[in-house]
Design a protein around this motif. Structure first.
Motif, PDB file in Angstrom:
ATOM      1  N   LEU A  31      77.514  23.963 -52.273  1.00 41.21           N
ATOM      2  CA  LEU A  31      77.744  24.084 -50.827  1.00 41.21           C
ATOM      3  C   LEU A  31      76.456  24.491 -50.116  1.00 41.21           C
ATOM      4  N   LEU A  32      75.664  25.311 -50.755  1.00 42.02           N
ATOM      5  CA  LEU A  32      74.385  25.710 -50.170  1.00 42.02           C
ATOM      6  C   LEU A  32      73.480  24.504 -49.963  1.00 42.02           C
ATOM      7  N   SER A  33      73.469  23.617 -50.938  1.00 40.41           N
ATOM      8  CA  SER A  33      72.623  22.430 -50.796  1.00 40.41           C
ATOM      9  C   SER A  33      73.124  21.554 -49.645  1.00 40.41           C
ATOM     10  N   ARG A  74      75.543  36.275 -55.443  1.00 37.03           N
ATOM     11  CA  ARG A  74      75.443  36.782 -54.086  1.00 37.03           C
ATOM     12  C   ARG A  74      75.100  38.275 -54.082  1.00 37.03           C
ATOM     13  N   LYS A  75      74.448  38.624 -53.000  1.00 37.80           N
ATOM     14  CA  LYS A  75      74.207  40.050 -52.780  1.00 37.80           C
ATOM     15  C   LYS A  75      75.549  40.731 -52.587  1.00 37.80           C
ATOM     16  N   GLY A  76      75.655  41.902 -53.133  1.00 33.33           N
ATOM     17  CA  GLY A  76      76.910  42.622 -53.022  1.00 33.33           C
ATOM     18  C   GLY A  76      77.851  42.315 -54.163  1.00 33.33           C
ATOM     19  N   LEU A 127      62.210  15.217 -43.878  1.00 25.49           N
ATOM     20  CA  LEU A 127      63.597  15.547 -44.204  1.00 25.49           C
ATOM     21  C   LEU A 127      63.673  16.433 -45.441  1.00 25.49           C
ATOM     22  N   LEU A 128      62.845  16.114 -46.414  1.00 30.77           N
ATOM     23  CA  LEU A 128      62.867  16.885 -47.648  1.00 30.77           C
ATOM     24  C   LEU A 128      62.249  18.267 -47.438  1.00 30.77           C
ATOM     25  N   GLY A 129      61.195  18.312 -46.653  1.00 30.15           N
ATOM     26  CA  GLY A 129      60.581  19.601 -46.385  1.00 30.15           C
ATOM     27  C   GLY A 129      61.545  20.540 -45.699  1.00 30.15           C
ATOM     28  N   ASP A 130      62.254  20.018 -44.709  1.00 32.91           N
ATOM     29  CA  ASP A 130      63.245  20.844 -44.012  1.00 32.91           C
ATOM     30  C   ASP A 130      64.334  21.305 -44.977  1.00 32.91           C
ATOM     31  N   TYR A 131      64.743  20.384 -45.815  1.00 32.40           N
ATOM     32  CA  TYR A 131      65.802  20.713 -46.785  1.00 32.40           C
ATOM     33  C   TYR A 131      65.352  21.823 -47.727  1.00 32.40           C
ATOM     34  N   LEU A 132      64.168  21.685 -48.244  1.00 31.04           N
ATOM     35  CA  LEU A 132      63.692  22.676 -49.214  1.00 31.04           C
ATOM     36  C   LEU A 132      63.497  24.037 -48.546  1.00 31.04           C
ATOM     37  N   ASP A 133      62.962  24.025 -47.340  1.00 34.44           N
ATOM     38  CA  ASP A 133      62.787  25.288 -46.624  1.00 34.44           C
ATOM     39  C   ASP A 133      64.134  25.965 -46.390  1.00 34.44           C
ATOM     40  N   ALA A 134      65.088  25.185 -45.903  1.00 36.96           N
ATOM     41  CA  ALA A 134      66.405  25.752 -45.611  1.00 36.96           C
ATOM     42  C   ALA A 134      67.061  26.263 -46.887  1.00 36.96           C
ATOM     43  N   PHE A 135      66.934  25.509 -47.938  1.00 33.72           N
ATOM     44  CA  PHE A 135      67.546  25.928 -49.206  1.00 33.72           C
ATOM     45  C   PHE A 135      66.936  27.231 -49.699  1.00 33.72           C
ATOM     46  N   ASN A 136      65.602  27.292 -49.700  1.00 32.57           N
ATOM     47  CA  ASN A 136      64.931  28.491 -50.199  1.00 32.57           C
ATOM     48  C   ASN A 136      65.264  29.698 -49.338  1.00 32.57           C
ATOM     49  N   ASN A 137      65.201  29.508 -48.040  1.00 32.57           N
ATOM     50  CA  ASN A 137      65.448  30.632 -47.140  1.00 32.57           C
ATOM     51  C   ASN A 137      66.875  31.149 -47.290  1.00 32.57           C
ATOM     52  N   THR A 138      67.815  30.251 -47.325  1.00 27.98           N
ATOM     53  CA  THR A 138      69.207  30.671 -47.429  1.00 27.98           C
ATOM     54  C   THR A 138      69.479  31.311 -48.776  1.00 27.98           C
ATOM     55  N   TYR A 139      68.891  30.747 -49.779  1.00 33.39           N
ATOM     56  CA  TYR A 139      69.065  31.322 -51.120  1.00 33.39           C
ATOM     57  C   TYR A 139      68.543  32.749 -51.153  1.00 33.39           C
ATOM     58  N   GLU A 141      68.125  34.744 -48.748  1.00 35.13           N
ATOM     59  CA  GLU A 141      68.871  35.585 -47.805  1.00 35.13           C
ATOM     60  C   GLU A 141      70.192  36.038 -48.405  1.00 35.13           C
ATOM     61  N   ARG A 142      70.814  35.172 -49.144  1.00 41.73           N
ATOM     62  CA  ARG A 142      72.169  35.465 -49.591  1.00 41.73           C
ATOM     63  C   ARG A 142      72.249  35.981 -51.025  1.00 41.73           C
ATOM     64  N   MET A 143      71.345  35.522 -51.839  1.00 41.87           N
ATOM     65  CA  MET A 143      71.503  35.824 -53.263  1.00 41.87           C
ATOM     66  C   MET A 143      70.760  37.090 -53.633  1.00 41.87           C
ATOM     67  N   GLU A 144      71.254  37.678 -54.647  1.00 43.84           N
ATOM     68  CA  GLU A 144      70.559  38.839 -55.186  1.00 43.84           C
ATOM     69  C   GLU A 144      69.152  38.424 -55.553  1.00 43.84           C
ATOM     70  N   ALA A 145      68.250  39.316 -55.349  1.00 41.90           N
ATOM     71  CA  ALA A 145      66.860  39.019 -55.672  1.00 41.90           C
ATOM     72  C   ALA A 145      66.749  38.715 -57.157  1.00 41.90           C
ATOM     73  N   ASP A 146      66.213  37.591 -57.465  1.00 41.31           N
ATOM     74  CA  ASP A 146      65.968  37.309 -58.874  1.00 41.31           C
ATOM     75  C   ASP A 146      64.536  36.838 -59.013  1.00 41.31           C
ATOM     76  N   ARG A 147      64.190  36.475 -60.206  1.00 40.31           N
ATOM     77  CA  ARG A 147      62.793  36.171 -60.449  1.00 40.31           C
ATOM     78  C   ARG A 147      62.525  34.673 -60.417  1.00 40.31           C
ATOM     79  N   ALA A 148      63.426  33.922 -59.802  1.00 41.85           N
ATOM     80  CA  ALA A 148      63.204  32.494 -59.719  1.00 41.85           C
ATOM     81  C   ALA A 148      61.996  32.216 -58.839  1.00 41.85           C
TER      82      ALA A 148
END
Lengths: 185, 418
Positions: A31-33, A74-76, A127-139, A141-148
């Motif tokens: 869904l994030l993608s 997810r965080k939390g 289109l791909l640049g926007d997609y990758l930026d949005a994916f990374n930013n949202t990830y 923002e929402r996910m627990e900090a990991d080392r990816a």
């Protein structure tokens, strides 16, 4: 299509908690993608759930939020347990949305192929640049900090993008469900 | 006499990919709730703009092997979480390998269709179009796995021919002797009187393969375009209702489930071209299969003198009391089917060939298979001896060169060529 997906589901109702946890994580990423690529939000997801007759499972923003928040990434540490019916609902919603935005997905995948053929970084295509930026930013923002690393996240995002192409097809629901199960084994 | 088969055609499209299917709709469709096709032929076309990437025609076995390969590959592709996990081993038959993240290479060398390239690279969109047409077809119809048994055998497999021949000899011999045995009523029965069709028709044949029309070759493309064009109007939308033709009474008496037929040599797993996939050519003018009585049995277990005597006594066209001439093609078809069955069973026990090998079948003067001569395809790693096999003699009507192709998975195909 629906009947074959339902029969697959029937045979897998006895999922372990670990499997359900993994499935939650994966579905959240699918869904994030979609969000990152076509800019859909919870409204679109709720509309899809209503169209599919899944309002009881994901009928309002809160319910939908809880479902997605159940992802262990997810965080939390989402405490909501996702049961099989809810996982099924998310699969149906995901594929429904992928189908609805198939043109955009196809376009993005074609651009990706061209970039790879020409050895150009995908993010240099708009289109791909926007997609990758949005994916990374949202990830982040929402996910627990990991080392990816950024590279790993980009790889994940691009793989999910190509997967969306197949999830939007006639047998998409069954394929997504089987992929979710196979990955948990 | 069975009625002429009515063909139905279906077409599925996705992007530049078109799948046309024609075949007979089985009466099972009434139970399945959707078309159940048998004697299937298909044409698969992949286009990119004006470029024709693929134009393949084949039978059910070809379509099923492609469908299976696509499904297995796609599921593995989707299960892989990162591009680095996309490495899939080569297998036999049709298989697909990833080429990076967005390309997919179809390996078609072992598909059994001569007109296709050995390998075809597709981008994800093209591959997805292929996936979609296969999905559409899968959702819209069922493909009958194999020919159902008939309550009216049209062919007596050669393994039972010994019994049949013995009965024929007994009855025929008795008929010949009858005028001498019954001297009080001098019989007008001609010396060449033949046993009644009912005798041969009632010989039990549990290992029944209805070799109605064997495809001439799976190496060469099947029927020309006209076979699809001559069929009933194409339903472009896959969900359009299909008119199920009224089936003849004998078709409804076939009670055996599709997979119940214990063929003498069952199909090997995932054959590129199953030798046991007995399917008719979907021609509108195909002669309907005639009952077994029209085909003189092949006396496989008789000695050579007896076999030669049988052939002299029962040439094609004289075995029928009703005067109908049995089609020479049916004799040949039955013999081809029996030969394929025997060879496949023999070679299942041998070391598999590394690539498809083509042989020429050498016959004796009496028409008995003697040996196989390798035509092309490299060195045969194992001796393909057939001297000890009890193979039926070729029908007198056979005039073509007999070629035998052996595939790596053990499938055997007998072709009749110039």
């Amino acid at each position: 299509m629906e009947s074959s997906f339902s029969s697959d589901l029937t045979s897998t109702e006895a999922l372990t908690p670990r499997q359900l946890r993994d499935i939650k994580a994966q579905l959240d990423l699918v869904l994030l993608s979609l969000e990152a690529l076509v800019g859909i939000g919870s409204e679109a997801m709720l509309a899809a759930a209503n169209e599919l007759g899944l309002s009881a499972l994901a009928g309002d923003r809160v319910g939908l939020w809880r479902l997605r928040q159940s992802s262990p990434l997810r965080k939390g540490q989402g405490r909501k347990k996702l049961d099989v019916d809810e996982a099924r609902a998310l699969v149906l919603v995901s594929c429904h949305l992928a189908r609805a935005h198939q043109n955009t997905i196809e376009k993005a995948v074609s651009l990706l192929e061209t970039a790879l053929d020409q050895n150009r970084p995908p993010h240099r295509t708009a289109l791909l640049g926007d997609y990758l930026d949005a994916f990374n930013n949202t990830y982040e923002e929402r996910m627990e900090a990991d080392r990816a690393t950024a590279e790993e996240l980009n790889g994940l995002a691009l793989k999910l993008l190509v997967d969306l192409l197949f999830y939007g097809g006639a047998g998409g629901e069954r394929r997504l469900w089987l992929a979710l199960l196979d990955r948990t084994r | 006499m069975a009625s002429t088969a009515e063909l139905s055609s279906f077409q599925y499209e996705a992007g530049g990919c078109t799948l046309e299917i024609s075949g007979e709709v089985s009466s099972l469709a009434r139970i399945a709730g959707k078309p159940v096709l048998k004697r299937l032929r298909f044409r698969l076309q992949l286009r990119e703009g004006t470029n024709n990437l693929l134009d393949a025609r084949g039978m059910r076995s070809h379509l099923v092997s492609l469908q299976r390969a696509v499904e297995v590959y796609l599921q593995q592709y989707l299960t892989a979480t990162t591009p680095n996990n996309l490495s899939m081993p080569e297998t036999t038959g049709v298989y697909i390998q990833p080429r990076g993240l967005t390309r997919h290479r179809l390996h078609l060398a072992d598909w059994g269709i001569a007109s296709v390239p050995a390998a075809l690279d597709l981008n994800s969109r093209q591959f997805n179009n292929l996936v979609q047409v296969l999905d559409q077809m899968d959702a819209a119809m069922e493909l009958l796995p194999r020919q159902l048994r008939s309550s009216h055998p049209s062919v007596i497999p050669w393994r039972w021919a010994g019994t049949a021949a013995a009965v024929l000899l007994a009855v025929g011999g008795f008929g010949l002797l009858w005028p001498w045995l019954n001297q009080s009523t001098v019989s007008e029965a001609p010396l060449d009187s033949r046993p009644s069709p009912e005798v041969t028709g009632t010989i039990p044949s549990p290992e029944l393969e209805i070799a109605q029309e064997e495809p001439a070759s799976e190496m060469s493309p099947p029927e020309p375009e006209s076979s699809l064009d001559e069929s009933s109007p194409v339903a472009v939308q896959p969900q359009q209702p299909v008119s199920v033709p009224t089936t003849p009474p004998e078709a409804t008496s076939r009670a055996a489930p599709p997979t119940a037929a214990p063929a003498p040599a069952s199909s090997p797993p995932s054959p590129p071209a199953s030798a046991q996939d007995v399917e008719a050519q979907p021609e509108a003018n195909v002669a309907p299969p005639t009952p077994a009585a029209t085909s003189p049995p092949a006396p496989a277990t008789l000695s050579e003198p007896e076999a030669a005597a049988m052939r002299r006594q029962a040439p094609a066209g004289t075995a029928e009391q009703d005067g109908d001439q049995p089609a020479a093609g049916e004799d040949v078809s039955a013999w081809v089917a029996a030969l394929e069955s025997a060879l496949q069973e023999r070679w299942r026990a041998l070391e598999p060939v590394p690539q498809p090998l083509e042989y020429r079948l050498v016959l004796s003067e009496d028409g008995l298979p003697q040996r196989l001569e390798l035509i092309e395809g490299g060195v045969d790693p194992a001796e393909r001896s057939i001297a000890d096999l009890e193979l039926p003699p070729a029908p007198a009507s056979l005039s073509a060169t007999v070629k035998v192709t052996v595939y790596p998975d053990g499938a055997v195909r007998v072709n009749l060529g110039p």
